[in-house]
Design a protein around this motif. Structure first.
Motif, short mmCIF file in Angstrom:
data_model
loop_
_atom_site.label_atom_id
_atom_site.label_comp_id
_atom_site.label_asym_id
_atom_site.label_seq_id
_atom_site.Cartn_x
_atom_site.Cartn_y
_atom_site.Cartn_z
N UNK A 75 -20.06 -11.93 -60.17
CA UNK A 75 -19.03 -11.54 -59.20
C UNK A 75 -18.54 -12.75 -58.41
N UNK A 76 -17.29 -12.70 -58.00
CA UNK A 76 -16.68 -13.82 -57.27
C UNK A 76 -16.06 -13.32 -55.97
N UNK A 77 -16.00 -14.23 -55.00
CA UNK A 77 -15.30 -13.95 -53.75
C UNK A 77 -14.89 -15.27 -53.15
N UNK A 78 -14.00 -15.23 -52.19
CA UNK A 78 -13.48 -16.45 -51.57
C UNK A 78 -13.95 -16.51 -50.13
N UNK A 79 -14.50 -17.65 -49.73
CA UNK A 79 -14.88 -17.89 -48.34
C UNK A 79 -14.51 -19.31 -47.96
N UNK A 80 -13.87 -19.45 -46.81
CA UNK A 80 -13.47 -20.76 -46.31
C UNK A 80 -12.60 -21.51 -47.33
N UNK A 194 -37.72 -22.76 -47.14
CA UNK A 194 -37.53 -22.10 -48.44
C UNK A 194 -36.33 -21.17 -48.32
N UNK A 195 -35.39 -21.29 -49.25
CA UNK A 195 -34.17 -20.50 -49.18
C UNK A 195 -33.88 -19.83 -50.52
N UNK A 196 -33.22 -18.67 -50.45
CA UNK A 196 -32.66 -18.04 -51.63
C UNK A 196 -31.17 -18.35 -51.64
N UNK A 197 -30.70 -18.93 -52.73
CA UNK A 197 -29.28 -19.28 -52.86
C UNK A 197 -28.57 -18.12 -53.53
N UNK A 198 -27.64 -17.50 -52.80
CA UNK A 198 -26.98 -16.30 -53.30
C UNK A 198 -25.68 -16.60 -54.04
N UNK A 199 -25.01 -17.70 -53.69
CA UNK A 199 -23.72 -18.00 -54.30
C UNK A 199 -23.39 -19.47 -54.08
N UNK A 200 -22.48 -19.97 -54.88
CA UNK A 200 -22.03 -21.35 -54.74
C UNK A 200 -20.63 -21.51 -55.29
N UNK A 201 -19.91 -22.50 -54.77
CA UNK A 201 -18.55 -22.75 -55.23
C UNK A 201 -18.18 -24.21 -55.05
N UNK A 202 -17.34 -24.72 -55.94
CA UNK A 202 -16.93 -26.11 -55.89
C UNK A 202 -15.76 -26.29 -54.92
#
Length: 376
Positions: A75-80, A194-202
């Motif tokens: 799934x995708x979404x836009x932030x900032x 310690x972190x859980x990475x939920x999403x990332x974007x370039x």
């Protein structure tokens, strides 16, 4: 470092005491033993050091393969202004391995049963209300007073009806392999962050790059918990390492990774588990973990050359930390990313997982078909 193996397990009104003779009456040959106990049939099967014992029997619903589809795409979404892609596992019901199909089906079947704690609490409360009303007293008072014992009695029964028992009889090599996994996990728990990475974007445009301190990627991550605990629906003689990864929880049992998503469970065999780890630089705008390595600095608002943009007042420097990212995935849909504040901590954990996978590949598990009717 070793781990504690309990000799007895409590589940509601029942207490299971384990020994070399097993539970209840058992018959069979080396590597395969079938027995009966107060909760129905048991199976104890395996070779090569890893033996598995789980309850078998109807739990109020019919067993059967669950049909589930993996997510076709992230799934995708836009932030900032950045297109973010979620790093998320697929449907937990698709995480199946036929070796563990019986135990996963049983856990899910037991979870689908109504909670007697609620049912009996309500019934006792209604009964108390009606009785006291008939006597002309303060009906709501007695109704409320009757609710508590009903709830406690129902909770006691739920401890049997909604719980599955997993007993592990580990030979020396298997116990040593699992002990190494536990020790490596304890190293991970000692990381300050310690972190859980939920999403990332370039980040692809200059304005967003400046607004995010010159970062090339924008990530959505939150602190997560690494603990040694059993899921509430399982009683066992081992306490497994567990990692909270968003809405899912991963439990690293001796023979499988149990995946919890709300009230549903799936399983990933160690032989099917894929691991990847690598160091990563992170611009830390928050508090720097005490054990993190600071490898450089940037500016909250950099210019094109990387220096401070003079148009912004109070343009502070921000440390760049070297963290380590660990990805856990499988062909059945597991896809999670965890980040640690120290480097060189994931490799021992991944090696221990690989050793367990190799142990399972070398073991020969017989295929057994059992009548699932409960025997008292």
């Amino acid at each position: 470092m070793g781990f504690y193996v309990r000799k007895s397990i409590s589940a509601g009104p029942f207490r299971f005491n384990f020994s070399s003779g097993g539970v209840g009456v058992s018959v069979g040959v080396k590597g395969l033993r079938i027995g009966t106990g107060p909760r129905g049939h048991y199976i104890h099967a395996g070779r090569g050091g890893l033996y598995y014992r789980g309850t078998l029997g109807k739990a109020g619903t019919k067993k059967g393969k669950q049909q589930a589809q993996l997510q076709p795409s992230a799934p995708q979404y836009v932030t900032d202004g950045v297109l973010m892609r979620e790093i998320e596992s697929g449907d937990v019901m698709a995480m199946r391995d036929e070796t563990f199909a019986n135990v996963i089906d049983e856990i899910n079947a037991r979870q689908s049963q109504p909670r007697l704690a609620v049912v009996l609490g309500v019934l006792f409360g209604i009964a108390g209300f009606l009785v006291w009303k008939a006597l002309g007293g303060a009906a709501p008072v007695l109704g409320g007073a009757a609710f508590l014992p009903g709830m406690l009695l129902g909770k006691w029964f739920d401890g049997y009806r909604r719980v599955s028992v997993l007993y592990y009889d580990l030979e020396q090599d298997a116990e040593a392999a699992y002990g190494r996994l536990v020790a490596a996990f304890e190293t991970l728990t000692r990381c300050a962050g310690t972190w859980h990475v939920a999403a990332g974007g370039k980040i692809e445009d200059l304005t967003t790059w400046k607004r995010n301190a010159g970062a090339s990627m924008l990530v959505d991550k939150k602190p997560t918990a690494l603990t040694s605990i059993l899921p509430a629906v399982v009683r066992s003689n081992v306490i497994p390492p567990s990692i909270q990864v968003g809405r899912q929880v991963l439990y690293f049992m001796p023979d499988l990774v149990l995946v919890k998503d709300a009230n549903r469970y799936g399983a990933v065999a160690y032989a099917d588990l894929r691991t990847q780890f690598a160091p990563t630089n992170f611009i830390e705008a928050g508090k720097v973990p005490s054990d993190a390595e600071v490898v450089g600095h940037t500016w909250a608002h950099p210019n094109k050359s990387g220096g401070p943009d003079r148009r912004f007042k109070n343009n502070r420097q921000i440390p760049v930390c070297r963290y380590e990212a660990l990805r856990l995935s499988s062909a059945t849909g597991l896809n999670e990313l965890v980040e640690f504040s120290r480097t060189n901590v994931s490799q021992p954990f991944c090696q221990a997982l690989l050793a367990l996978a190799q142990l399972h590949r070398n073991s020969s598990r017989p295929t057994v078909s059992l009548d699932s009717r409960s025997s008292r």
